[in-house]
Design a protein around this motif. Structure first.
Motif, PDB file in Angstrom:
ATOM      1  N   ALA A  34      -8.897  -3.188   0.631  1.00 24.39           N
ATOM      2  CA  ALA A  34      -9.417  -4.543   0.801  1.00 24.39           C
ATOM      3  C   ALA A  34     -10.878  -4.524   1.237  1.00 24.39           C
ATOM      4  O   ALA A  34     -11.681  -5.357   0.791  1.00 24.39           O
ATOM      5  N   ARG A  35     -11.219  -3.591   2.092  1.00 24.15           N
ATOM      6  CA  ARG A  35     -12.600  -3.505   2.585  1.00 24.15           C
ATOM      7  C   ARG A  35     -13.589  -3.206   1.463  1.00 24.15           C
ATOM      8  O   ARG A  35     -14.664  -3.811   1.370  1.00 24.15           O
ATOM      9  N   ASP A  36     -13.228  -2.272   0.587  1.00 31.21           N
ATOM     10  CA  ASP A  36     -14.136  -1.818  -0.470  1.00 31.21           C
ATOM     11  C   ASP A  36     -13.953  -2.558  -1.790  1.00 31.21           C
ATOM     12  O   ASP A  36     -14.768  -2.404  -2.709  1.00 31.21           O
ATOM     13  N   GLY A  37     -12.864  -3.322  -1.923  1.00 35.38           N
ATOM     14  CA  GLY A  37     -12.613  -4.034  -3.167  1.00 35.38           C
ATOM     15  C   GLY A  37     -12.173  -3.144  -4.306  1.00 35.38           C
ATOM     16  O   GLY A  37     -12.228  -3.532  -5.475  1.00 35.38           O
ATOM     17  N   ARG A  38     -11.711  -1.957  -3.980  1.00 32.66           N
ATOM     18  CA  ARG A  38     -11.207  -1.024  -4.989  1.00 32.66           C
ATOM     19  C   ARG A  38     -10.239  -0.052  -4.309  1.00 32.66           C
ATOM     20  O   ARG A  38     -10.263   0.108  -3.081  1.00 32.66           O
ATOM     21  N   PHE A  39      -9.412   0.581  -5.106  1.00 34.08           N
ATOM     22  CA  PHE A  39      -8.450   1.520  -4.534  1.00 34.08           C
ATOM     23  C   PHE A  39      -9.142   2.832  -4.188  1.00 34.08           C
ATOM     24  O   PHE A  39      -9.907   3.381  -4.992  1.00 34.08           O
ATOM     25  N   PRO A  40      -8.873   3.367  -2.987  1.00 32.98           N
ATOM     26  CA  PRO A  40      -9.538   4.598  -2.561  1.00 32.98           C
ATOM     27  C   PRO A  40      -8.994   5.823  -3.291  1.00 32.98           C
ATOM     28  O   PRO A  40      -7.986   5.745  -4.009  1.00 32.98           O
ATOM     29  N   ALA A  41      -9.638   6.941  -3.076  1.00 31.89           N
ATOM     30  CA  ALA A  41      -9.203   8.191  -3.707  1.00 31.89           C
ATOM     31  C   ALA A  41      -7.791   8.562  -3.283  1.00 31.89           C
ATOM     32  O   ALA A  41      -7.061   9.222  -4.035  1.00 31.89           O
ATOM     33  N   ALA A  42      -7.390   8.137  -2.088  1.00 32.42           N
ATOM     34  CA  ALA A  42      -6.046   8.463  -1.589  1.00 32.42           C
ATOM     35  C   ALA A  42      -4.943   7.733  -2.354  1.00 32.42           C
ATOM     36  O   ALA A  42      -3.766   8.118  -2.255  1.00 32.42           O
ATOM     37  N   TRP A  43      -5.313   6.686  -3.092  1.00 36.37           N
ATOM     38  CA  TRP A  43      -4.311   5.962  -3.892  1.00 36.37           C
ATOM     39  C   TRP A  43      -3.858   6.863  -5.025  1.00 36.37           C
ATOM     40  O   TRP A  43      -4.668   7.332  -5.833  1.00 36.37           O
ATOM     41  N   LYS A  44      -2.570   7.135  -5.098  1.00 35.29           N
ATOM     42  CA  LYS A  44      -2.039   8.129  -6.038  1.00 35.29           C
ATOM     43  C   LYS A  44      -2.005   7.566  -7.457  1.00 35.29           C
ATOM     44  O   LYS A  44      -1.167   6.736  -7.788  1.00 35.29           O
ATOM     45  N   ARG A  45      -2.914   8.050  -8.267  1.00 38.66           N
ATOM     46  CA  ARG A  45      -3.022   7.587  -9.644  1.00 38.66           C
ATOM     47  C   ARG A  45      -2.063   8.300 -10.584  1.00 38.66           C
ATOM     48  O   ARG A  45      -2.000   7.960 -11.777  1.00 38.66           O
ATOM     49  N   ASP A  46      -1.302   9.274 -10.072  1.00 36.39           N
ATOM     50  CA  ASP A  46      -0.371  10.018 -10.911  1.00 36.39           C
ATOM     51  C   ASP A  46       1.079   9.602 -10.687  1.00 36.39           C
ATOM     52  O   ASP A  46       2.008  10.266 -11.139  1.00 36.39           O
ATOM     53  N   ARG A  47       1.296   8.486  -9.994  1.00 38.53           N
ATOM     54  CA  ARG A  47       2.654   8.002  -9.762  1.00 38.53           C
ATOM     55  C   ARG A  47       2.768   6.544 -10.193  1.00 38.53           C
ATOM     56  O   ARG A  47       1.764   5.848 -10.350  1.00 38.53           O
ATOM     57  N   MET A  48       4.007   6.085 -10.386  1.00 43.28           N
ATOM     58  CA  MET A  48       4.203   4.705 -10.825  1.00 43.28           C
ATOM     59  C   MET A  48       3.919   3.738  -9.678  1.00 43.28           C
ATOM     60  O   MET A  48       4.296   3.974  -8.531  1.00 43.28           O
ATOM     61  N   THR A  49       3.227   2.650 -10.012  1.00 42.50           N
ATOM     62  CA  THR A  49       2.962   1.595  -9.048  1.00 42.50           C
ATOM     63  C   THR A  49       3.471   0.281  -9.622  1.00 42.50           C
ATOM     64  O   THR A  49       3.342   0.030 -10.823  1.00 42.50           O
ATOM     65  N   TRP A  50       4.065  -0.557  -8.774  1.00 42.54           N
ATOM     66  CA  TRP A  50       4.652  -1.819  -9.228  1.00 42.54           C
ATOM     67  C   TRP A  50       3.793  -2.987  -8.762  1.00 42.54           C
ATOM     68  O   TRP A  50       3.434  -3.074  -7.587  1.00 42.54           O
ATOM     69  N   ILE A  51       3.478  -3.877  -9.691  1.00 39.84           N
ATOM     70  CA  ILE A  51       2.682  -5.059  -9.385  1.00 39.84           C
ATOM     71  C   ILE A  51       3.514  -6.307  -9.643  1.00 39.84           C
ATOM     72  O   ILE A  51       4.341  -6.339 -10.549  1.00 39.84           O
ATOM     73  N   LYS A  52       3.260  -7.341  -8.831  1.00 42.04           N
ATOM     74  CA  LYS A  52       4.072  -8.550  -8.877  1.00 42.04           C
ATOM     75  C   LYS A  52       3.181  -9.783  -8.847  1.00 42.04           C
ATOM     76  O   LYS A  52       2.455  -9.987  -7.880  1.00 42.04           O
ATOM     77  N   PRO A  53       3.216 -10.630  -9.863  1.00 42.55           N
ATOM     78  CA  PRO A  53       2.427 -11.866  -9.831  1.00 42.55           C
ATOM     79  C   PRO A  53       2.985 -12.931  -8.886  1.00 42.55           C
ATOM     80  O   PRO A  53       2.304 -13.905  -8.587  1.00 42.55           O
ATOM     81  N   SER A  54       4.221 -12.753  -8.423  1.00 41.25           N
ATOM     82  CA  SER A  54       4.863 -13.742  -7.553  1.00 41.25           C
ATOM     83  C   SER A  54       4.650 -13.400  -6.082  1.00 41.25           C
ATOM     84  O   SER A  54       5.118 -12.365  -5.598  1.00 41.25           O
ATOM     85  N   PHE A  55       3.976 -14.282  -5.350  1.00 40.70           N
ATOM     86  CA  PHE A  55       3.740 -14.072  -3.923  1.00 40.70           C
ATOM     87  C   PHE A  55       5.057 -14.020  -3.156  1.00 40.70           C
ATOM     88  O   PHE A  55       5.264 -13.138  -2.310  1.00 40.70           O
TER      89      PHE A  55
END
Length: 206
Positions: free
Chosen positions: A41-62
Motif C-alpha cells: 500500500a505504501r509503494d503502490g506496487r507489490f514488493p519483491a517479497a510477494w511470491k510471483r511463483d504461486r497462485m494468488t486469488w483476487i476478489k471484486p466483491s468487498f
C-alpha cells in the motif's frame, strides 16, 4: 432480509461480475499479513517479497473479501488491500480462465476440463455473494486465481494502484456490530455490474 433486499436478490442473475470499476480499471481485493500489505500500500506496487511463483486469488466483491478474512481479523489477513488493475488485463484473464471445478455445462467431460485446467494459468470460481452479516446470498460472485505468467502480469503490469482499506473494513464491521446497517451499507464500495467478456466461463446470460 428486508422485502426490498429480497426482491433485489431475486432479480440478480445467478453468476455476474460485480465490481467497482472505471473506463480503464477494475478494483479487486486481497488480504495479507501487515508485513507484506503495508509495503504494498505504501509503494503502490507489490514488493519483491510477494511470491510471483504461486497462485494468488483476487476478489471484486468487498463483502466476499470480508467473509474470507473475517473483517481483517484472521491471522495473516489483517491488512485488506484494494488493488486497482487494468481492465484489459482483467478481461484477458477472464477469457482464458478455466473453472476450478468441472461443470458439464461448460466442458462435455472431465478429461476436457482437466486438459484446459492444466493449460490455463487462471482459475475461476463462482462463490455465493455475502450480505453485511456475511451470510450467503442466492447469487454468486467471482473469485479469480492467478498463477504463472498471469500472477506476474497482475503484480508487475496490470496493477495501477494499491490502497489499504483495512480502516474501512473495521469501520463497516463496527457499524454492523452496532446494528446500524444503513450506515454500514452507505460506506460499502459501489460495485456495479461489470461487462465481463462473453467467454467468461459459466457467466449468466446478459
Amino acid at each position: 432480509m428486508e422485502l426490498s433486499a429480497a426482491r433485489s436478490a431475486a432479480e440478480e442473475p445467478a453468476r455476474r461480475v460485480r465490481a467497482r470499476h472505471t473506463a480503464h480499471t477494475v478494483t479487486v481485493y486481497q488480504a495479507y499479513d501487515p508485513s507484506l500489505g503495508g509495503p504494498a500500500a505504501r509503494d503502490g506496487r507489490f514488493p519483491a517479497a510477494w511470491k510471483r511463483d504461486r497462485m494468488t486469488w483476487i476478489k471484486p466483491s468487498f463483502l466476499w473479501m470480508m467473509y474470507r478474512c473475517g473483517w481483517a481479523t484472521k491471522p495473516g489477513q489483517e491488512t485488506v488491500l484494494a488493488v486497482e488493475i487494468d481492465r484489459a488485463g482483467f478481461d484477458d484473464a477472464l477469457r482464458t480462465a478455466c473453472l476450478s471445478h468441472h461443470d458439464p455445462r461448460v466442458h462435455p467431460d472431465r478429461d476436457a476440463w482437466r486438459q484446459q485446467l492444466a493449460a490455463s494459468p487462471v482459475r475461476l470460481q463462482w462463490d455465493p455473494e455475502r450480505d453485511l452479516a456475511l451470510r450467503p446470498l442466492p447469487y454468486r460472485s467471482l473469485q479469480l486465481g492467478l498463477s504463472g505468467e498471469a500472477a506476474r502480469r497482475y503484480a508487475d503490469a496490470w496493477t495501477v494502484a494499491i490502497t489499504d482499506v483495512t480502516p474501512l473494513a473495521r469501520e463497516v464491521h463496527a457499524l454492523v456490530r452496532a446494528g446500524d446497517t444503513a450506515a454500514a451499507t452507505a460506506l460499502l464500495p459501489e460495485e456495479r455490474p461489470y461487462p465481463a467478456p462473453p467467454e467468461t466461463p459459466a457467466l449468466s446470460p446478459a
